[in-house]
Each structure stands twice: as structure tokens, then as C-alpha cells.
Design a protein around this motif. Structure first.
Motif, short mmCIF file in Angstrom:
data_model
loop_
_atom_site.label_atom_id
_atom_site.label_comp_id
_atom_site.label_asym_id
_atom_site.label_seq_id
_atom_site.Cartn_x
_atom_site.Cartn_y
_atom_site.Cartn_z
N THR A 1 -16.06 0.36 -2.55
CA THR A 1 -15.18 -0.51 -3.34
C THR A 1 -16.01 -1.33 -4.31
N MET B 1 0.84 -1.21 0.00
CA MET B 1 0.00 0.00 0.00
C MET B 1 0.88 1.26 0.00
N ILE C 1 -8.53 0.85 -1.48
CA ILE C 1 -8.57 -0.25 -2.46
C ILE C 1 -9.93 -0.18 -3.16
N TYR D 1 -8.42 -1.18 4.69
CA TYR D 1 -8.02 -0.46 3.48
C TYR D 1 -9.18 0.30 2.84
N TRP E 1 -12.03 -5.07 -5.32
CA TRP E 1 -11.63 -6.28 -4.59
C TRP E 1 -12.11 -7.53 -5.31
N VAL F 1 -4.25 0.06 -6.12
CA VAL F 1 -4.15 -1.34 -5.67
C VAL F 1 -5.49 -2.03 -5.83
N ARG F 2 -5.47 -3.23 -6.41
CA ARG F 2 -6.65 -4.10 -6.36
C ARG F 2 -6.43 -5.10 -5.22
N GLY F 3 -7.51 -5.46 -4.56
CA GLY F 3 -7.42 -6.44 -3.49
C GLY F 3 -7.68 -7.84 -4.02
#
Ligand code: 9MR
Length: 357
Positions: A193, A92, A145, A141, A148, A102-104
Motif C-alpha cells: 500500500t 469495501m 486498499i 484490507y 492510505w 478505495v483509499r484508506g
């Protein structure tokens, strides 16, 4: 170059309020918008910290990163009640410093589960552990993020229908309810998200792959019918050079997905080259051609919200773990070679991202 002004905003911004519609029937290209589709790759946190040239290549080429393992259960939740966020936090920080999204990945999966989860005994305990994990990880997060992979690889290899779910601790204790439970928990933990259901082996010709496409559509419909929150389908796209892309079948799937008002992301693209000729130039061309066939079929019907490969450079790839070449030559499944030089696969992805095919 990292993240352009318009780049990643496309994943999470207002544009997402407008669902995709299939456009090829109307004669227009689904990919006619000139902003490039964001590109990203799965990364390894240890390599990011120890390998400066790899780190520089990620910064230079990726607008999105996804951790290859560092947000999975074994890393982040290795024992009951124990969470370890060190590596995920390093990623992160890296992403924030370099203006990369960032993708989770991933929250509800049959695979790669830590041993302690096998002791989850009852339905109530399973729900408590699954929801508790998702609440803890996603809310940590929240706001950082925007996308996800909540559900990963839900279907068995050859499904009869949408109830053919891959056995896991979750299906054994919660049955098919694990899907709405996971998706609702993720939505509650971060209402902004984008929730993704990620699946593989849906692009090829053959009865098994047709069965997977059919079951996937039925599964998506059943979630929609129950008002389960879900925003997108991730096509992993681990392509096999010795399998043929079923262009019509894939496009029918994409139209169904668009009709359900779900977005499409390409989440784990690579080309498994174990059956291809050894000669590097010839092999790289065939790998790029395979990816081009896939991307061409997809981008004719929908504009994917992102294109990610499962790794950036052949220096770090999962492929030899399962698909080592019998001639002993290293696999070359990714856009950059082991020396971080661009390969034809890189160029073909660029063409589809920029709609310059
Ligand atoms: O590439 C990943 C590898 O390093 C891990 O050991 C493995 C088990 O967690 O998972 C691999 O990534 C998989 C991804 O999470 C889901 N789709 C298939 C990927 C390749 O196996």
C-alpha cells in the motif's frame, strides 16, 4: 463511468516505481500523459445505502472513494480492544462490486479520537495501541486498499519548524516518534500500500501558510533522512474563496516534494463558499475559478496521482458544520449540486484530469 482500464492502476501500479520529477523547468507539461488522472470523492456509507440517486452518482463519477468517517478511530475502534468493521466492510463491498478503488483514511490523527484513547497512559501503551490499531486495520484490507492516509494533519496551525507537531495523545506519549512508528506499522501490515502524509493549508498566500510549507518540507526531509517509509503527500485542498492561492509558494513546495521522490495526491478538494456572493451562478463560477487556479498551479509542476473531492454532491458536505453562510443559503462547495447536477467545478476538474485546459 467507473474505472477505466488504465484508471486507478495508476495509483498502485508499476508506474509508481518511477518517481515524479518536476518537468516545467524542462518546458514540458507534467500533465502531458493522456490517461486521465483518476477522480474520486469522500463518501458517506449511510447515504450510499439509503440514497439510491447519490449511490448512482458515485458509481457514475468516481474511480476512487474514501470514507469520510467510517475508517476513523471512533467508528472502527470505539472502545479499547473493540473493533467494528461493519460500515467499512459495506464500503469495501460497494467498491468491489462497482470496480471502484478505495483509499484508506486515516490512522494517526490528532482529531476525532474516541474518548477511551485519552486514558492511554505510558509511552509503551501508546505504541502498543497505535501499532495494534494500524496492524489490525491495515492488514484486514491488505491488498484491497492501495493507498492510505497514514498520517493526517501533523503540523500545528503556525509551525516554527518540523518539530511543531499538533498536540495529540500520540505526541504527548510518543513525541515526534509517533510518525515513524505509524508509517512503519502501516508498511509492515501491507507492504504494497502507498503511504500518504496528508496536510492542509499549504496553498495560500501569507506568512502562516509559508511557514506551513517550510515546516512540511522539513518534516518530509527528516522522515526521508531516517529512512521512514513514505510514498506520497496528500494536499487536502480545502480552498477558501476569500484566500489567494500562492502559486509560486505552492509550486516551490511541489518541486521540493518531487525532489524527495514523493508523489502528490489531491485528497480533499472543495471550495468553502461562505464569503462568496449568494447568486448561485456567480458563486459557482467563483468556486470553479478558485479550484482552477489551484489545479493549474499543481498540474504545471507535477501530475497528481489522483484528484479527490471531500464529498461528491452538495447534498452531503461537512462545510456547513463550520462554515454556514450568513445569508442562510446552502453551501455549494462540491462538483455536483444537491440535485446531483454537474457544476462548473465538475468541469474544471475534468479539464485538469484530462489535460484539456
Ligand atoms: O468531513 C468529516 C466530518 O464528517 C467529520 O465529522 C470530521 C471529524 O472526523 O472529519 C471531517 O473530515 C475531515 C478529514 O477527516 C480531515 N481533513 C478535514 C476534513 C473536514 O473537516
Amino acid at each position: 463511468m467507473a474505472l477505466g482500464a488504465s484508471g486507478i492502476a495508476g495509483l498502485s501500479g508499476a508506474a509508481l516505481a518511477t518517481p515524479q520529477t518536476p518537468t516545467s523547468a524542462a518546458g514540458a507539461s507534467a500533465n502531458s500523459i493522456r490517461v486521465p488522472i483518476p477522480y474520486g470523492a469522500a463518501v458517506r456509507v449511510d447515504a450510499l445505502t439509503s440514497d439510491a440517486s447519490y449511490r448512482a452518482a458515485v458509481i457514475a463519477n468516481c474511480q476512487i472513494v474514501v470514507p469520510e468517517g467510517e475508517m476513523k478511530w471512533p467508528d472502527i475502534h470505539p472502545a479499547r480492544g473493540e473493533y467494528r468493521f461493519e460500515k467499512a466492510d459495506v464500503l469495501m463491498d460497494f467498491a468491489r462490486q462497482n470496480n471502484i478503488e478505495v483509499r484508506g483514511h486515516t490512522l494517526a490523527w490528532y482529531g476525532g479520537m474516541p474518548a477511551w484513547t485519552a486514558a492511554i497512559g505510558s509511552r509503551a501503551e501508546a505504541e502498543r495501541e497505535l501499532v495494534g490499531h494500524i496492524e489490525t486495520v491495515v492488514s484486514r484490507y491488505r491488498g484491497a486498499i492501495p493507498s492510505w492516509d497514514v498520517v493526517n494533519e501533523p503540523l500545528v496551525d503556525w509551525p516554527e519548524d518540523e518539530s511543531s507537531l499538533r498536540p495529540s495523545i500520540w505526541t504527548s506519549r510518543l513525541g515526534p516518534d509517533y510518525l515513524p512508528i505509524a508509517l512503519r506499522a502501516a508498511a509492515a501490515a501491507d507492504p504494497d500500500t502507498r503511504l500518504v502524509l496528508n496536510e492542509y493549508d499549504v496553498e495560500f498566500r501569507g506568512a502562516r501558510f509559508a511557514a506551513r510549507r517550510k515546516a512540511l518540507v522539513r518534516l518530509l526531509r527528516s522522515l526521508r533522512d531516517r529512512d521512514v517509509p513514505l510514498h506520497a503527500v496528500g494536499l487536502q485542498a480545502h480552498l477558501f474563496a476569500d484566500r489567494a492561492i500562492d502559486r509560486d509558494g505552492l509550486q516551490e513546495l511541489l518541486v521540493e516534494i518531487a525532489t524527495l521522490k514523493l508523489d502528490v495526491l489531491i485528497t480533499e478538494l472543495d471550495v468553502i463558499d461562505y464569503g462568496l456572493p449568494g447568486k448561485v451562478g456567480e458563486r459557482d463560477a467563483l468556486v470553479a475559478d478558485m479550484a482552477g487556479q489551484f489545479l493549474g498551479a499543481v498540474c504545471d509542476v507535477v501530475r497528481p496521482r489522483a484528484i479527490l473531492t471531500w464529498g461528491l454532491s452538495d447534498r452531503y458536505t461537512w462545510v456547513p458544520t463550520y462554515f454556514k453562510r450568513i445569508d442562510g443559503m446552502p453551501n455549494r462547495p462540491l462538483p455536483l449540486d444537491a440535485e446531483l447536477k454537474r457544476k462548473p467545478l465538475f468541469d474544471v476538474i475534468e479539464q485538469y484530469r484530462r489535460n484539456t485546459v
